[in-house]
Each structure stands twice: as C-alpha cells, then as structure tokens.
Design an enzyme around this catalytic site. Sequence first.
Site, PDB file in Angstrom:
ATOM      1  N   HIS A 153       0.829  -1.208   0.000  1.00 28.96           N
ATOM      2  CA  HIS A 153       0.000   0.000   0.000  1.00 28.96           C
ATOM      3  C   HIS A 153       0.865   1.260   0.000  1.00 28.96           C
ATOM      4  CE1 HIS A 153      -4.041  -1.851   1.205  1.00 28.96           C
ATOM      5  NE2 HIS A 153      -3.200  -2.849   0.991  1.00 28.96           N
ATOM      6  N   ASP A 156      -5.816   5.649   2.800  1.00 32.60           N
ATOM      7  CA  ASP A 156      -5.958   4.320   2.226  1.00 32.60           C
ATOM      8  C   ASP A 156      -7.402   3.838   2.345  1.00 32.60           C
ATOM      9  OD1 ASP A 156      -3.963   1.877   1.540  1.00 32.60           O
ATOM     10  OD2 ASP A 156      -5.724   1.129   2.608  1.00 32.60           O
ATOM     11  N   SER A 210       5.502  -8.859  -0.259  1.00 27.78           N
ATOM     12  CA  SER A 210       6.177  -8.471   0.973  1.00 27.78           C
ATOM     13  C   SER A 210       5.682  -9.212   2.206  1.00 27.78           C
ATOM     14  CB  SER A 210       6.023  -6.960   1.189  1.00 27.78           C
ATOM     15  OG  SER A 210       4.658  -6.603   1.249  1.00 27.78           O
ATOM     16  N   GLN A 214      -5.723 -11.457  -4.059  1.00 27.15           N
ATOM     17  CA  GLN A 214      -4.830 -12.019  -5.080  1.00 27.15           C
ATOM     18  C   GLN A 214      -5.525 -13.038  -5.999  1.00 27.15           C
ATOM     19  OE1 GLN A 214      -1.762 -13.329  -2.413  1.00 27.15           O
ATOM     20  NE2 GLN A 214      -1.311 -11.237  -1.793  1.00 27.15           N
TER      21      GLN A 214
HETATM   22  N1  UDP Z   1       8.894  -6.066  -3.722  1.00 22.35           N
HETATM   23  C1  UDP Z   1      10.232  -5.864  -3.973  1.00 22.35           C
HETATM   24  N2  UDP Z   1      11.093  -6.887  -3.678  1.00 22.35           N
HETATM   25  C2  UDP Z   1      10.691  -8.068  -3.161  1.00 22.35           C
HETATM   26  C3  UDP Z   1       9.304  -8.271  -2.931  1.00 22.35           C
HETATM   27  C4  UDP Z   1       8.429  -7.245  -3.228  1.00 22.35           C
HETATM   28  O1  UDP Z   1      10.656  -4.811  -4.455  1.00 22.35           O
HETATM   29  O2  UDP Z   1      11.526  -8.937  -2.939  1.00 22.35           O
HETATM   30  C5  UDP Z   1       7.956  -4.969  -4.024  1.00 22.35           C
HETATM   31  C6  UDP Z   1       7.267  -5.223  -5.345  1.00 22.35           C
HETATM   32  O3  UDP Z   1       8.018  -4.676  -6.407  1.00 22.35           O
HETATM   33  C7  UDP Z   1       5.919  -4.553  -5.136  1.00 22.35           C
HETATM   34  C8  UDP Z   1       5.661  -4.661  -3.650  1.00 22.35           C
HETATM   35  O4  UDP Z   1       6.907  -4.918  -3.046  1.00 22.35           O
HETATM   36  O5  UDP Z   1       5.999  -3.190  -5.501  1.00 22.35           O
HETATM   37  C9  UDP Z   1       4.720  -5.797  -3.309  1.00 22.35           C
HETATM   38  O6  UDP Z   1       3.427  -5.400  -3.592  1.00 22.35           O
HETATM   39  P1  UDP Z   1       2.310  -6.416  -4.085  1.00 22.35           P
HETATM   40  O7  UDP Z   1       1.043  -5.638  -4.217  1.00 22.35           O
HETATM   41  O8  UDP Z   1       2.741  -7.128  -5.304  1.00 22.35           O
HETATM   42  O9  UDP Z   1       2.223  -7.497  -2.947  1.00 22.35           O
HETATM   43  P2  UDP Z   1       2.068  -7.421  -1.347  1.00 22.35           P
HETATM   44  O10 UDP Z   1       3.412  -7.232  -0.793  1.00 22.35           O
HETATM   45  O11 UDP Z   1       1.134  -6.279  -1.045  1.00 22.35           O
HETATM   46  O12 UDP Z   1       1.497  -8.759  -1.016  1.00 22.35           O
END
Ligand code: UDP
Length: 465
Positions: free
Chosen positions: A17, A117, A272, A379
């Site tokens: 977010h 948000d 993440s 997802q």
């Molecule tokens: N990300 C990253 N490196 C990692 C894992 C995630 O830079 O090893 C970044 C990814 O590029 C994205 C964000 O973290 O911008 C993850 O957001 P996403 O909505 O895909 O998944 P969430 O973390 O919310 O489940």
Amino acid sequence: MEKPHIAIFPLSVGMGHLLPLAEFVKRLCEFHGFSITLIISKWMWTSQQPPLLQRLASSALDIRITEIPHITVDEDEPDMKIETKVSKFVLKAKPHIEEVLLQLSHSSSPISAFITDFFCTDLLDVTTKLKMASYLFVPSSASFVCFMFHLPKLVSEINVSFKDADFEVEIPGHPLIPARDLLTPVQDRSTSAFKWMVHHASRFKEASGILINTFAELEEEAMKTLSTPATPSIYPIGPLMCTETDAPDESSCLKWLDEQPPSSVLFVAFGSGAIFSREQIIDLAIGLEASSHRFLWVLRGYKSGDSSSLETDISQLLPEGFQSRTMDRGLVVLNWAPQVRILSHLSTGGFLSHCGWNSTLESVSHGVPMIGWPLFAEQRMNKVILVRQIQVAIDLKMESTGFVRREEVERAVRELMEGEEGSKARKKMKELKDKAKLAMMEEGSTMKATADAATDLSQRPSLNP
Ligand code: UDP
C-alpha cells in the site's frame, strides 16, 4: 500562485500500500508543484518502511512528515485478522488525525484535501466533520473497486459464506468469478474481518474521489462501470511503480541477470508478506529444478514450530544439495530483491507471482508473462483478471489447502517458458506493455487522470469549522 497543500495518511502496514502511494506523492510534487504533509504512524512497521520514508523526507520535494502518537491494538479475539487489526487501529488513530488536520487547516498554508488508504474509511467521519474533501487511495485494480461497490448488495443477496458457495458470481465491471476466489477476508461471514470489509465497502461512496493504481486501457470494462454519476470521481493514476530500492542484494541479482541469455529467467517472488511452510518451499524448489529453466527466487524464511521468528538460513530452507545442483542456472535471494529492476531486465522471461496488484502492474509494464500463484487478500481476484480477462498468465492448480505440488510447478514453468499458452501470454503482455507506456505519455490516460486529480485535490477549499 500559492502551492497546493494536501495531507495524506498512508497505510504503512507492509509495502504493497505504501510503495505506490509514495510514488503518487512524488508525481504530485514533481509534476504539479504540490506541498504534501504525510501523517504517519509506526504501528506494525518492519525494516522496509523507514528507508522509503527517509528518502521521501530528504528529497528535494516539498514533503513533510508528521508522526502521530504511538498506538497499540488489543488482540481481543482469537486469530485476529489483519483487516480487523487495521480497522481497529484506524479507530484509535482517528482523534490524532483530526488534531493534525485541524492544525493543518488553520496553518498559514491550509490544506485543500486529504488522501487516505481504502482501509481507513472511518477517517471520512473526520473529514466530514471538518468539511474537507477526502480521497481514498486504492493500491488495487478498478475491478476490485467495482467489487467493493457491489459487495453490500452481494452479501444481501447471497446468504451463505462465499467459502461454502460452489458457484460463480456476477459483479458489474468484474469478470465472472468463483465465489471462493473473492477477497479472503470476506470468505467467512462469521468473522469480524468480513464485517469490517463490508463496512469499508459501504463507505466508499462517501469519498470525494477514488484514486486507483491502474490505467484505463488495462481495465476498460471496470472503468466503464465506474464512470456513473452514482460513484465518486474515479482517477486511474497507475501504473505507480517505485524504481528506487533498498534491496541488500541488489547488485548481485542484477549482475547475475546480466550473465543470463535474453528472456531466459523465471523470476519467483511472492510480495512483501507471504510466508510458506517448509513443505511448500521444498515442493517449489523441486518443481523449479525439474523444469530445467533458469530462475531467480526471492525466498522468505518459514516459521518453525511455535517460534515467532523466521528460519532464515538458506541452506536449512532448501532441499539438500539443491543449490549445488542448480548453481549454473539458479539464484536464490533471501527476503527482498529489486523487483522492478529485475522485471525490467532483458534476461527476465517470466514471473511466478502471488498476483499482488503491484507485482501484477510491474509485470504488465515490463511485458513479462506470469504464472498466478495467489495466496491471500484480493490475489485470487487478480489471478482471475490475469488468466480469464486479459489472458497474460498461466493458471496453477492448487489443492484445496492451497498447496501446490512439485509436478504442477514444473508443468506451469515449462508451459510459461516454452509452451504455446506461454507464448500467447507473452504476446498479449507485449501489447499491454505498449499500452501502459502510452498511458504514461504526456497526452496519455494516466497523465490526464493525474492532472485531473491534481486539479480537484487543489481546488476544493477546506471549509474550516
Ligand atoms: N517487492 C520488492 N522486492 C521483493 C518483494 C516485493 O521490491 O523482494 C515490491 C514489489 O516490487 C511490489 C511490492 O513490493 O511493488 C509488493 O506489492 P504487491 O502488491 O505485489 O504485494 P504485497 O506485498 O502487497 O502482497
């Protein structure tokens, strides 16, 4: 002319977010001359939030950071889900946010609007009280926003839990979707997370506008559905992507990719927040190995037994001998990698992803076809969009527990990297990549939506009480 000044309260739980909102903040400052006050709380911070905020605060942009007092959330129900925790946190944050907004609206440079948000709809009480324009930021798809607008009606029409419903549901603007693939916290009607999500959904219409991290050409149906006078103004302002990273293994990942042939590497990462069981890590590893394809895998530790900490010794996590058997074609990185840079690298040819919306947009923007392995949140909904609607991802068969077997990993990787379905997905992704690029150009849909948002954010005067 005075600079437009707005306040933003981001949800800084996880990075999904925060990253895109930070990018939007930068665009408002860089391209539209905004001054921005970021109101933050350190509740549930990990090591990933501070460097990002630090970068924003120390940039040449007109951004200030104000922190509200520390908040604790009592876990007064067993197995409390994140949606409930966040919603309770927001209720506690409310008086503090009100105090800051009041101060800012009486300052020498009064704010014209507030962005928060979509989990923070209860802050709309504050902005209504202060007669201030308020915008919700949605780091997900326009189809998801269609779902949120429809959710109160859906739950009044279907009176079983979605998890027990063996049918597909129709949602205006959203592709037909199995009820069990809808957002995780709304699956079980008996939970507080379900009630909170329906509560937030029913408040969406109160916002002055909704900023969505998507681009109009990606979700034409959803955008058409949302452009009715009954919904607040909608701004498709994506893709918002952060290219600056704080990944510890940044240079080694990119150097390794430099040595691989074009489009040959499968990038494997699950966002993440995902944590796999040891059994799942083993089957994923063996499936990757059996596919014979090159891979770059971001591996997070797993929880062993009752321990609250993660096992993070790579050699303990992976099957015995895995690293030596795959050392000529695989790289495993612990925890975090520079995802956007990896997806933009010429050697990357596919993405095995949890279908988080940021990851989805990042893949689309770089034309990288995907394998969808959704885990939680929205997802599964994203996977339905990717597989059924825009047809840029290979579906992965999961057991009812969500477990994916090694044979299925191997099949899906081969299909994506060398099969006919994979090559169709690759072609479609290329088309979408071009559309995303056009959307970001001066006259493109995203730049226009951002300019519209900037105008509305700066023109609505705050009418102080
Ligand atoms: N990300 C990253 N490196 C990692 C894992 C995630 O830079 O090893 C970044 C990814 O590029 C994205 C964000 O973290 O911008 C993850 O957001 P996403 O909505 O895909 O998944 P969430 O973390 O919310 O489940």
